[in-house]
Design an enzyme around this catalytic site. Structure first.
Site, PDB file in Angstrom:
ATOM      1  N   CYS A  82      -3.966   5.659  -3.973  1.00 17.35           N
ATOM      2  CA  CYS A  82      -4.481   5.141  -3.097  1.00 17.35           C
ATOM      3  C   CYS A  82      -4.414   5.691  -1.769  1.00 17.35           C
ATOM      4  CB  CYS A  82      -3.244   4.077  -1.971  1.00 17.35           C
ATOM      5  SG  CYS A  82      -3.511   2.881  -0.785  1.00 17.35           S
ATOM      6  N   CYS A 437      16.627 -10.806  -5.453  1.00 11.89           N
ATOM      7  CA  CYS A 437      15.953 -10.035  -5.057  1.00 11.89           C
ATOM      8  C   CYS A 437      16.479  -9.030  -4.533  1.00 11.89           C
ATOM      9  CB  CYS A 437      15.155 -11.105  -4.378  1.00 11.89           C
ATOM     10  SG  CYS A 437      15.186 -11.560  -3.003  1.00 11.89           S
TER      11      CYS A 437
END
Length: 479
Positions: A82, A437
């Site tokens: 990117c 998480c």
């Protein structure tokens, strides 16, 4: 002679050299100087990098610094795809090989259990890799702002190629007001990137005013995109400050003509709230059904614009299969699913037990859960609206289903509420499957579960989010 303090040894702004030896929290990495001084360094780093850095803060037991340059790169380091990596906050680890990312995440879970949970000699399984490490997200949310974040090279320009007062992309890290213009996200599906480009061109052609957060004005707020792996259908949800029927029809026509091969549905969420959350107070279906459908295992789910659904569809199936294996369900079992959301795990459980009971506080999620159960013909799943801190108040109501032999809990990032944790342990299930998480909060709760007479049998990280520092972890406790 008395040892000198770090403030006597170092000064702010001084340059240091060190080798990075570990990852740390808050986008920092850890290393030690030659004299043993501990340092936390901020920057896009990899374990094994030899670097120079500038001291920013001097703490009593360590120093903080920011990366200046890489003197010798780590063997784990690769060239990120990117062009805005390092500025955009979405990907933190795209500069690290995927094998190394998985090692880092496994160690992150292990270290949390040892240092926070006081769990000794607990081997953590290698993180299960994602089948695809780019273009894996089924949901992406872009923001629109009247203040564009300028790239470092743009700050030196006299004339900018792009306007400063319009941006459609991601919020710059730590900045709620400015948005970094994004042409292509490498985590999004390519059809999402196409919709992003079409929307930007349409907005600029029609002179749509971007939302100004501080002034609380402007029309265009967010572009939220969802994708169905099963149907190959794209949902385009434009979030605006008010509804304009003619404009939405023109927007629909532009999307359809620009992306003729892509099946889609178009919705417009409208909100007047001052916050930047991409959820509307009212929703208009502009084209198509206004929902997408997705499959997990043998189950089918109807997903509206504002529904929760696992962001990585393919890896979600891996996650749920590990839950099933750890749970070791029997046909006559009663199972509780805490923080059940839209019921995806509950319905998975229900396929293999007598009764599955889902508990959740968010009313819209409960409605989706009931709808998902009905659509899939699941009659042995029940859902209750409840703030889990009040879990103890409904035990009498739940007694009709019997005590659970298995409890699955999937709390938010903050972990389980202490009262909910105590009630869960009081129920004395034979097996607890904890889905987390946040390794630090998993470790905190694991310490209390173990102290209450449980053994931590297995820890399995599942990588749902390649190129980020996030890791989903499943922990299996047996009484």
């Amino acid at each position: 002679m008395k040892d000198k303090s770090l403030k006597e040894l170092y000064r702010k702004g001084e340059t240091i050299e060190l080798t990075i030896s570990d990852i740390a929290e808050k986008d920092q990495c850890f290393g030690r100087l030659e004299n043993g001084t501990a340092a936390l360094v901020k920057g896009m780093l990899a374990v094994g990098d030899w670097i120079s850095a500038t001291i920013t803060k001097i703490r009593p037991t360590y120093i903080e610094a920011v990366l200046d340059r890489i003197l010798s790169p780590s063997a784990d380091r690769i060239e990120p795809e990117c062009p805005v990596f390092g500025v955009c906050g979405g990907c933190k680890w795209m500069h690290v090989s995927y094998d190394a990312q998985l090692r880092y995440k496994q160690k992150k879970v292990h270290d949390a259990l040892v240092h926070i949970g006081s769990v000794e000699d607990m081997p953590v399984n290698p993180a299960l890799p994602a089948p695809g490490i780019t273009h894996y997200r089924n949901k992406v949310e872009f923001s629109c702002s009247s203040k564009r974040y300028l790239m470092p090279e743009e700050l030196k320009m006299d004339v900018l190629e792009k306007p400063k007062d319009f941006a459609l992309g991601f919020h710059a890290p730590g900045n709620f007001e400015k948005v970094l213009e994004i042409d292509r996200c490498y985590l999004a599906k390519e059809c999402m990137n196409s919709a992003l480009r079409v929307t930007r061109e349409f907005a600029q052609e029609y002179g749509l005013e971007p939302h100004a957060v501080r002034e609380h004005k402007g029309f265009l707020r967010n572009l939220m995109l969802r994708y169905s792996e099963e149907q190959n259908v794209l949902m385009v949800n434009l979030v605006t400050s008010w509804y304009d029927a003619g404009l939405m029809e023109a927007y629909r026509d532009r999307l359809l003509s620009s992306m003729p091969q892509q099946p889609m549905t178009v919705v417009n969420n409208v909100t007047s709230r001052k916050n930047t959350v991409a959820v509307g107070e009212k929703e208009y279906v502009i084209y198509g059904e206004g929902v997408v459908q997705e499959r997990l295992g043998d189950l089918h789910f109807r997903i509206s614009a504002n529904s929760f659904f696992q962001t990585n569809t393919k890896q979600a199936e891996t996650l749920y299969e590990v839950i099933m294996t750890m749970a070791g369900l029997r046909e006559d079992d009663t199972v509780y699913d805490l923080y059940c959301g839209t019921g995806t795990i509950t319905l998975y459980l229900a396929e293999r037990c007598r009764r599955a009971v889902g508990l959740e506080i968010v009313e819209s999620s409960l409605a989706d859960a009931a709808e998902n159960a009905s659509r899939n013909g699941v009659t042995n799943a029940s859902f209750y609206g409840l703030d889990l801190k009040d879990f103890h108040t409904v035990l009498g109501t739940l007694e009709e289903f019997g005590l659970p032999r298995v409890i699955v809990t999937d709390p938010p990032r903050a972990g389980m509420h202490p009262k909910a944790l105590k009630t869960m342990i009081r129920l004395q299930p034979e097996t607890i499957v904890y889905v987390s998480c946040n390794p630090a909060n998993l470790a905190r709760d694991a310490k209390e579960i173990i102290a209450s007479g449980y053994r931590l049998e297995e820890v399995q990280p599942v990588d749902m989010f390649p190129h980020t520092s996030h890791i989903e972890t499943l922990a299996c406790f047996r009484r």
